[in-house]
Design a protein around this motif. Structure first.
Motif, PDB file in Angstrom:
ATOM      1  N   HIS A  44     -12.806  57.696 -45.864  1.00  0.00           N
ATOM      2  CA  HIS A  44     -11.495  57.114 -46.119  1.00  0.00           C
ATOM      3  C   HIS A  44     -10.628  57.150 -44.866  1.00  0.00           C
ATOM      4  O   HIS A  44      -9.965  56.165 -44.523  1.00  0.00           O
ATOM      5  N   MET A  45     -10.611  58.276 -44.157  1.00  0.00           N
ATOM      6  CA  MET A  45      -9.761  58.396 -42.979  1.00  0.00           C
ATOM      7  C   MET A  45     -10.222  57.461 -41.871  1.00  0.00           C
ATOM      8  O   MET A  45      -9.398  56.828 -41.198  1.00  0.00           O
ATOM      9  N   ALA A  46     -11.532  57.336 -41.673  1.00  0.00           N
ATOM     10  CA  ALA A  46     -12.040  56.412 -40.658  1.00  0.00           C
ATOM     11  C   ALA A  46     -11.637  54.979 -40.990  1.00  0.00           C
ATOM     12  O   ALA A  46     -11.178  54.228 -40.125  1.00  0.00           O
ATOM     13  N   ARG A  47     -11.794  54.622 -42.255  1.00  0.00           N
ATOM     14  CA  ARG A  47     -11.445  53.252 -42.647  1.00  0.00           C
ATOM     15  C   ARG A  47      -9.939  53.010 -42.530  1.00  0.00           C
ATOM     16  O   ARG A  47      -9.495  51.931 -42.156  1.00  0.00           O
ATOM     17  N   HIS A  48      -9.152  54.026 -42.851  1.00  0.00           N
ATOM     18  CA  HIS A  48      -7.700  53.899 -42.772  1.00  0.00           C
ATOM     19  C   HIS A  48      -7.248  53.638 -41.336  1.00  0.00           C
ATOM     20  O   HIS A  48      -6.366  52.805 -41.094  1.00  0.00           O
ATOM     21  N   VAL A  49      -7.842  54.340 -40.373  1.00  0.00           N
ATOM     22  CA  VAL A  49      -7.487  54.130 -38.963  1.00  0.00           C
ATOM     23  C   VAL A  49      -7.805  52.694 -38.551  1.00  0.00           C
ATOM     24  O   VAL A  49      -6.996  52.022 -37.907  1.00  0.00           O
ATOM     25  N   LEU A  50      -8.976  52.192 -38.943  1.00  0.00           N
ATOM     26  CA  LEU A  50      -9.343  50.819 -38.604  1.00  0.00           C
ATOM     27  C   LEU A  50      -8.422  49.815 -39.285  1.00  0.00           C
ATOM     28  O   LEU A  50      -7.990  48.836 -38.670  1.00  0.00           O
TER      29      LEU A  50
ATOM     30  N   LEU B 115     -10.789  61.218 -35.287  1.00  0.00           N
ATOM     31  CA  LEU B 115     -10.009  60.045 -35.718  1.00  0.00           C
ATOM     32  C   LEU B 115      -9.190  59.456 -34.576  1.00  0.00           C
ATOM     33  O   LEU B 115      -9.136  58.242 -34.396  1.00  0.00           O
ATOM     34  N   VAL B 116      -8.537  60.327 -33.810  1.00  0.00           N
ATOM     35  CA  VAL B 116      -7.740  59.853 -32.679  1.00  0.00           C
ATOM     36  C   VAL B 116      -8.649  59.151 -31.669  1.00  0.00           C
ATOM     37  O   VAL B 116      -8.300  58.110 -31.113  1.00  0.00           O
ATOM     38  N   GLY B 117      -9.848  59.709 -31.461  1.00  0.00           N
ATOM     39  CA  GLY B 117     -10.805  59.064 -30.566  1.00  0.00           C
ATOM     40  C   GLY B 117     -11.188  57.674 -31.043  1.00  0.00           C
ATOM     41  O   GLY B 117     -11.291  56.734 -30.242  1.00  0.00           O
ATOM     42  N   LEU B 118     -11.388  57.525 -32.336  1.00  0.00           N
ATOM     43  CA  LEU B 118     -11.693  56.206 -32.908  1.00  0.00           C
ATOM     44  C   LEU B 118     -10.542  55.245 -32.650  1.00  0.00           C
ATOM     45  O   LEU B 118     -10.759  54.087 -32.249  1.00  0.00           O
ATOM     46  N   GLY B 119      -9.320  55.725 -32.849  1.00  0.00           N
ATOM     47  CA  GLY B 119      -8.148  54.876 -32.614  1.00  0.00           C
ATOM     48  C   GLY B 119      -8.009  54.478 -31.160  1.00  0.00           C
ATOM     49  O   GLY B 119      -7.662  53.336 -30.842  1.00  0.00           O
ATOM     50  N   VAL B 120      -8.294  55.408 -30.250  1.00  0.00           N
ATOM     51  CA  VAL B 120      -8.213  55.109 -28.815  1.00  0.00           C
ATOM     52  C   VAL B 120      -9.252  54.058 -28.437  1.00  0.00           C
ATOM     53  O   VAL B 120      -8.956  53.093 -27.721  1.00  0.00           O
TER      54      VAL B 120
ATOM     55  N   PHE C 197      14.184  57.388 -33.437  1.00  0.00           N
ATOM     56  CA  PHE C 197      12.878  57.941 -33.097  1.00  0.00           C
ATOM     57  C   PHE C 197      12.619  59.290 -33.755  1.00  0.00           C
ATOM     58  O   PHE C 197      11.465  59.684 -33.928  1.00  0.00           O
ATOM     59  N   ALA C 198      13.677  59.981 -34.163  1.00  0.00           N
ATOM     60  CA  ALA C 198      13.461  61.186 -34.973  1.00  0.00           C
ATOM     61  C   ALA C 198      12.790  60.789 -36.286  1.00  0.00           C
ATOM     62  O   ALA C 198      11.884  61.481 -36.774  1.00  0.00           O
ATOM     63  N   ARG C 199      13.235  59.678 -36.837  1.00  0.00           N
ATOM     64  CA  ARG C 199      12.617  59.161 -38.072  1.00  0.00           C
ATOM     65  C   ARG C 199      11.184  58.689 -37.796  1.00  0.00           C
ATOM     66  O   ARG C 199      10.255  58.953 -38.560  1.00  0.00           O
ATOM     67  N   VAL C 200      11.014  57.985 -36.685  1.00  0.00           N
ATOM     68  CA  VAL C 200       9.702  57.458 -36.331  1.00  0.00           C
ATOM     69  C   VAL C 200       8.719  58.577 -36.014  1.00  0.00           C
ATOM     70  O   VAL C 200       7.524  58.453 -36.268  1.00  0.00           O
ATOM     71  N   MET C 201       9.232  59.687 -35.476  1.00  0.00           N
ATOM     72  CA  MET C 201       8.351  60.783 -35.074  1.00  0.00           C
ATOM     73  C   MET C 201       7.838  61.606 -36.244  1.00  0.00           C
ATOM     74  O   MET C 201       7.052  62.527 -36.051  1.00  0.00           O
ATOM     75  N   SER C 202       8.264  61.280 -37.438  1.00  0.00           N
ATOM     76  CA  SER C 202       7.710  61.945 -38.612  1.00  0.00           C
ATOM     77  C   SER C 202       6.379  61.298 -38.977  1.00  0.00           C
ATOM     78  O   SER C 202       6.241  60.070 -38.945  1.00  0.00           O
ATOM     79  N   PHE C 203       5.397  62.117 -39.320  1.00  0.00           N
ATOM     80  CA  PHE C 203       4.070  61.624 -39.721  1.00  0.00           C
ATOM     81  C   PHE C 203       3.866  61.723 -41.232  1.00  0.00           C
ATOM     82  O   PHE C 203       2.768  61.456 -41.709  1.00  0.00           O
ATOM     83  N   ASP C 204       4.901  62.114 -41.969  1.00  0.00           N
ATOM     84  CA  ASP C 204       4.748  62.368 -43.404  1.00  0.00           C
ATOM     85  C   ASP C 204       4.156  61.185 -44.163  1.00  0.00           C
ATOM     86  O   ASP C 204       3.177  61.323 -44.896  1.00  0.00           O
ATOM     87  N   THR C 205       4.778  60.007 -44.022  1.00  0.00           N
ATOM     88  CA  THR C 205       4.326  58.833 -44.770  1.00  0.00           C
ATOM     89  C   THR C 205       2.920  58.437 -44.349  1.00  0.00           C
ATOM     90  O   THR C 205       2.084  58.087 -45.182  1.00  0.00           O
TER      91      THR C 205
ATOM     92  N   LEU D  94      -1.482  57.477 -35.944  1.00  0.00           N
ATOM     93  CA  LEU D  94      -1.888  58.738 -35.332  1.00  0.00           C
ATOM     94  C   LEU D  94      -1.807  58.685 -33.813  1.00  0.00           C
ATOM     95  O   LEU D  94      -1.593  59.700 -33.157  1.00  0.00           O
ATOM     96  N   LEU D  95      -1.982  57.491 -33.239  1.00  0.00           N
ATOM     97  CA  LEU D  95      -2.006  57.376 -31.779  1.00  0.00           C
ATOM     98  C   LEU D  95      -0.665  57.697 -31.137  1.00  0.00           C
ATOM     99  O   LEU D  95      -0.597  57.888 -29.928  1.00  0.00           O
ATOM    100  N   ARG D  96       0.392  57.765 -31.932  1.00  0.00           N
ATOM    101  CA  ARG D  96       1.685  58.157 -31.350  1.00  0.00           C
ATOM    102  C   ARG D  96       1.579  59.506 -30.651  1.00  0.00           C
ATOM    103  O   ARG D  96       2.262  59.747 -29.661  1.00  0.00           O
ATOM    104  N   ILE D  97       0.693  60.361 -31.135  1.00  0.00           N
ATOM    105  CA  ILE D  97       0.573  61.686 -30.530  1.00  0.00           C
ATOM    106  C   ILE D  97      -0.001  61.594 -29.118  1.00  0.00           C
ATOM    107  O   ILE D  97       0.291  62.427 -28.262  1.00  0.00           O
ATOM    108  N   ALA D  98      -0.806  60.568 -28.848  1.00  0.00           N
ATOM    109  CA  ALA D  98      -1.398  60.424 -27.517  1.00  0.00           C
ATOM    110  C   ALA D  98      -0.347  60.087 -26.463  1.00  0.00           C
ATOM    111  O   ALA D  98      -0.575  60.279 -25.276  1.00  0.00           O
ATOM    112  N   PHE D  99       0.806  59.594 -26.919  1.00  0.00           N
ATOM    113  CA  PHE D  99       1.859  59.200 -25.988  1.00  0.00           C
ATOM    114  C   PHE D  99       3.015  60.195 -25.973  1.00  0.00           C
ATOM    115  O   PHE D  99       4.069  59.917 -25.414  1.00  0.00           O
ATOM    116  N   ALA D 100       2.801  61.347 -26.597  1.00  0.00           N
ATOM    117  CA  ALA D 100       3.857  62.362 -26.583  1.00  0.00           C
ATOM    118  C   ALA D 100       4.044  62.873 -25.160  1.00  0.00           C
ATOM    119  O   ALA D 100       3.077  63.250 -24.506  1.00  0.00           O
ATOM    120  N   PRO D 101       5.267  62.856 -24.648  1.00  0.00           N
ATOM    121  CA  PRO D 101       5.483  63.379 -23.293  1.00  0.00           C
ATOM    122  C   PRO D 101       5.113  64.854 -23.233  1.00  0.00           C
ATOM    123  O   PRO D 101       5.308  65.599 -24.194  1.00  0.00           O
TER     124      PRO D 101
END
Length: 200
Positions: A92-98, A157-162, A68-76, A109-116
């Motif tokens: 581009h960012m809106a289309r990428h999220v969809l 963007l996060v709102g769109l994903g949610v 999960f340390a690897r998964v928690m990176s957002f670089d890629t 990006l939604l991983r951040i919404a589940f950060a404890p």
């Protein structure tokens, strides 16, 4: 001779298989982390989703924390999210999220919404998100308040994903991705393009 294919070098197929397996494990872990709290995810759940055995995850990544340390990176994810000229980046960012939701079943990006809210894992995820997504976006912006504008753009963007992935808005899910990008992109782009007009 023409028409005769060269067999792969010894070990090449094994290396490709190993890389494909690692990618499947990371995809499964990202999928689960986009939907569940880190503490609730087991290696068995990741293994089941990836179609591998839990010991194989240990072999490639060490343990759950290392995975999960690897998964928690957002670089890629940020590489793909920000891969457009600034003038068209909002669309581009809106289309990428969809596209991420529709093709992979998860928006990275939604991983951040589940950060404890408390604990090391939440702190790491938030720090990575700020450094690798919002601060990296802010560095590309010109004009005043670049940091604030980057955070507002990412919030949209996060709102769109949610709405797509969690609330599962039926109209949004049925709409064409380009149509949504055309309508939502300008909302994001308004934060990316500096507004130098004086405030009343």
């Amino acid at each position: 001779m023409r028409g005769v294919s060269t067999p792969p070098a010894p070990g090449l197929s094994a290396r490709r298989d190993a890389e494909a397996t690692k990618a499947a494990i990371l995809t499964a872990a990202r999928y689960l982390l986009a939907r569940h709290a880190h503490a609730d995810i087991t290696l068995k759940a990741v293994a089941d989703r990836a179609g591998v055995s839990p010991p194989l995850i240990v072999k490639y990544f060490g343990n759950k924390d290392a995975l999960f340390a690897r998964v928690m990176s957002f670089d890629t994810d940020a590489d793909a999210l920000l891969d457009a000229p600034l003038a068209g980046l909002g669309r581009h960012m809106a289309r990428h999220v969809l596209a991420s939701q529709r093709e992979r079943g998860a928006d990275p990006l939604l991983r951040i919404a589940f950060a404890p809210l408390h604990g090391d894992h939440g702190d790491i995820l938030r720090a990575n998100f700020r450094a690798q997504v919002t601060e990296r976006l802010a560095a590309r912006l010109t004009g005043p308040d670049a940091g604030l504008r980057a955070e507002l753009a990412v919030a949209a963007l996060v709102g769109l994903g949610v709405m797509y992935g969690i609330a599962r808005g039926p109209h949004l899910r049925e709409a064409d991705a380009d149509t949504i990008a055309d309508r939502y992109g300008p909302l994001i782009q308004a934060q990316l393009t500096p507004n130098d007009a004086p405030h009343p």
